[in-house]
Design a protein around this motif. Sequence first.
Motif, PDB file in Angstrom:
ATOM      1  N   GLY A 321       0.756  -1.173   0.041  1.00  0.00           N
ATOM      2  CA  GLY A 321      -0.042   0.109  -0.046  1.00  0.00           C
ATOM      3  C   GLY A 321       0.819   1.194   0.043  1.00  0.00           C
ATOM      4  O   GLY A 321       0.230   2.383   0.197  1.00  0.00           O
ATOM      5  N   HIS A 322       2.069   1.246  -0.239  1.00  0.00           N
ATOM      6  CA  HIS A 322       2.927   2.550  -0.035  1.00  0.00           C
ATOM      7  C   HIS A 322       2.662   3.277  -1.427  1.00  0.00           C
ATOM      8  O   HIS A 322       2.916   4.423  -1.316  1.00  0.00           O
ATOM      9  CB  HIS A 322       4.545   1.964   0.076  1.00  0.00           C
ATOM     10  CG  HIS A 322       5.284   1.611  -1.164  1.00  0.00           C
ATOM     11  ND1 HIS A 322       4.808   0.177  -1.423  1.00  0.00           N
ATOM     12  CD2 HIS A 322       6.011   1.903  -1.807  1.00  0.00           C
ATOM     13  CE1 HIS A 322       5.563   0.150  -2.548  1.00  0.00           C
ATOM     14  NE2 HIS A 322       6.498   1.199  -2.921  1.00  0.00           N
ATOM     15  N   ILE A 323       2.456   2.524  -2.431  1.00  0.00           N
ATOM     16  CA  ILE A 323       2.325   3.338  -3.825  1.00  0.00           C
ATOM     17  C   ILE A 323       1.270   4.657  -3.652  1.00  0.00           C
ATOM     18  O   ILE A 323       1.403   5.624  -3.958  1.00  0.00           O
ATOM     19  CB  ILE A 323       1.957   2.520  -4.959  1.00  0.00           C
ATOM     20  CG1 ILE A 323       3.234   1.574  -5.117  1.00  0.00           C
ATOM     21  CG2 ILE A 323       1.689   3.291  -5.999  1.00  0.00           C
ATOM     22  CD1 ILE A 323       4.391   2.271  -5.585  1.00  0.00           C
ATOM     23  N   PRO A 324       0.088   4.243  -3.163  1.00  0.00           N
ATOM     24  CA  PRO A 324      -0.969   5.282  -2.852  1.00  0.00           C
ATOM     25  C   PRO A 324      -0.361   6.487  -2.003  1.00  0.00           C
ATOM     26  O   PRO A 324      -0.820   7.637  -2.144  1.00  0.00           O
ATOM     27  CB  PRO A 324      -2.322   4.581  -2.632  1.00  0.00           C
ATOM     28  CG  PRO A 324      -1.990   3.273  -2.929  1.00  0.00           C
ATOM     29  CD  PRO A 324      -0.463   2.910  -3.026  1.00  0.00           C
ATOM     30  N   ARG A 325       0.295   5.932  -0.763  1.00  0.00           N
ATOM     31  CA  ARG A 325       0.928   6.972   0.026  1.00  0.00           C
ATOM     32  C   ARG A 325       1.767   7.905  -0.818  1.00  0.00           C
ATOM     33  O   ARG A 325       1.963   8.942  -0.451  1.00  0.00           O
ATOM     34  CB  ARG A 325       1.410   6.467   1.166  1.00  0.00           C
ATOM     35  CG  ARG A 325       0.346   5.571   2.135  1.00  0.00           C
ATOM     36  CD  ARG A 325       1.004   5.473   3.729  1.00  0.00           C
ATOM     37  NE  ARG A 325       2.208   4.731   3.479  1.00  0.00           N
ATOM     38  CZ  ARG A 325       2.227   3.374   3.652  1.00  0.00           C
ATOM     39  NH1 ARG A 325       1.113   2.488   3.480  1.00  0.00           N
ATOM     40  NH2 ARG A 325       3.316   2.735   3.535  1.00  0.00           N
ATOM     41  N   GLU A 354     -11.492  10.216  -5.761  1.00  0.00           N
ATOM     42  CA  GLU A 354     -11.757   8.881  -6.596  1.00  0.00           C
ATOM     43  C   GLU A 354     -10.889   7.950  -6.856  1.00  0.00           C
ATOM     44  O   GLU A 354     -11.266   6.692  -6.661  1.00  0.00           O
ATOM     45  CB  GLU A 354     -12.222   9.461  -8.026  1.00  0.00           C
ATOM     46  CG  GLU A 354     -12.791   8.570  -9.143  1.00  0.00           C
ATOM     47  CD  GLU A 354     -12.818   9.092 -10.489  1.00  0.00           C
ATOM     48  OE1 GLU A 354     -13.144   8.064 -11.446  1.00  0.00           O
ATOM     49  OE2 GLU A 354     -12.885  10.309 -10.595  1.00  0.00           O
ATOM     50  N   LYS A 355      -9.581   8.104  -7.049  1.00  0.00           N
ATOM     51  CA  LYS A 355      -8.469   7.473  -7.064  1.00  0.00           C
ATOM     52  C   LYS A 355      -7.758   6.922  -6.042  1.00  0.00           C
ATOM     53  O   LYS A 355      -7.263   5.954  -5.802  1.00  0.00           O
ATOM     54  CB  LYS A 355      -7.554   7.785  -8.228  1.00  0.00           C
ATOM     55  CG  LYS A 355      -8.148   8.252  -9.460  1.00  0.00           C
ATOM     56  CD  LYS A 355      -8.769   7.155 -10.420  1.00  0.00           C
ATOM     57  CE  LYS A 355      -9.167   7.632 -11.878  1.00  0.00           C
ATOM     58  NZ  LYS A 355      -9.682   6.060 -12.549  1.00  0.00           N
ATOM     59  N   LEU A 356      -7.733   7.680  -5.138  1.00  0.00           N
ATOM     60  CA  LEU A 356      -6.980   7.594  -3.821  1.00  0.00           C
ATOM     61  C   LEU A 356      -7.749   7.390  -2.372  1.00  0.00           C
ATOM     62  O   LEU A 356      -7.244   8.154  -1.519  1.00  0.00           O
ATOM     63  CB  LEU A 356      -5.598   8.379  -3.908  1.00  0.00           C
ATOM     64  CG  LEU A 356      -4.942   8.508  -5.009  1.00  0.00           C
ATOM     65  CD1 LEU A 356      -4.014   9.799  -5.310  1.00  0.00           C
ATOM     66  CD2 LEU A 356      -3.800   7.125  -4.927  1.00  0.00           C
TER      67      LEU A 356
END
Length: 396
Positions: A321-325, A354-356
Amino acid sequence: MSHVSELDAGGQDTSGDGTDNTSVDQENIAISPEAIKSIERNLAIVIPCMDENVTILEGLLHGIPHDCFVIFISNSNQANYETECESLIKFGKVACRPVLIHHQGDPTFARTFQEAGMSELLQPQVTGIPEGKEHIPRMNNGKGEAMMLGVIIAKLAARKFVGFIDADNRIPGSVLEYCKVYAAGLHYALHHNEHTEQNEHAMVRIKWKSKPKVKNSELVFEEFGRSSRVVNEWMNRLLRVLGDDATPESMITTGNAGEHAMDVDLAFKLRFATGYAVEPFQLIDLWERFSVSNDPSSKPVRILQIETCNPHIHSADRLTGHIPRMQVQGLSTIYHSRCTPSRLKDELRNYMREKLATVVDSTGEPTPPRIYSPLGSFDWKIFAKVGLGKQDLHKE
């Protein structure tokens, strides 16, 4: 965007400034080996690291040119840090070169930052300490904080330039190319300027040729990382809003450039962000504070983006989950910039909602990044008292 066309362009210093032009139209510039060496002797390479495989750290050292001054800032657990020290100091002795390694959590640094008037870099004091126990200060965790400490060491070690390299790089040849690109780019920026009456600040930001990933048992050479695609797109949208129709749609390709270098004096003028915001914020900070200046003594800043020949292959992702952060923290620098008009903020907030949605609240508004004051605004010389920049660990 500039590109590396030859890893070794040859040539001799015949022009007096270390540069040979090998093309009549001057599209292609060859930087002589002598000019590159001159920059490397004044270049400190800062590597923030945390619990990285020590063999990967050793690989980084194999790739960094011999004349560069190497500074590791570790935030590893104690056992790993001891292993890092043993291995890196051993390399320094074998290679006969100085290799500095310091731990970010050393209370000496926290106390020194506090004494220098930079207490914002310290973690809040813990409450409920038993009577008789002393509170031990500590620097905030984060890559940006490690980079700031590295810049101070570079300044105290009398280096004119500082470059940063991520610790998870698995290809020593890529590291070597990064450093050569730093030297060539810095030399070119500082010797080919339109402002002949004054010197320039210079920053070199690297765009990897590719970032390979394994997909369906095949190695796929993707041009951009998952976070870079998003941050670059919105930075370019900001530039087009601020500029005009002539602004290229993909002017910025290095929004998340972990590999970048600059003159130390510029590093002391920049504000540093923490977390994944640190590299994108450097561009935002430059645009906010240096693009328009009424100070006649201020220097212009030349930013070079250079694409390498080597791919960038790093360690396998250890965090989920680090990519969205990463994306949100990079986008937050754009959203909270005073350069960003309200209409673009609305569009960006809608995009994140919407995306994050997993890393922003229901409004889509990102948390502002933590921003520190410039290093040059406090008494940084106080760090000389603890011997920073003077240790020569390969001789210990």
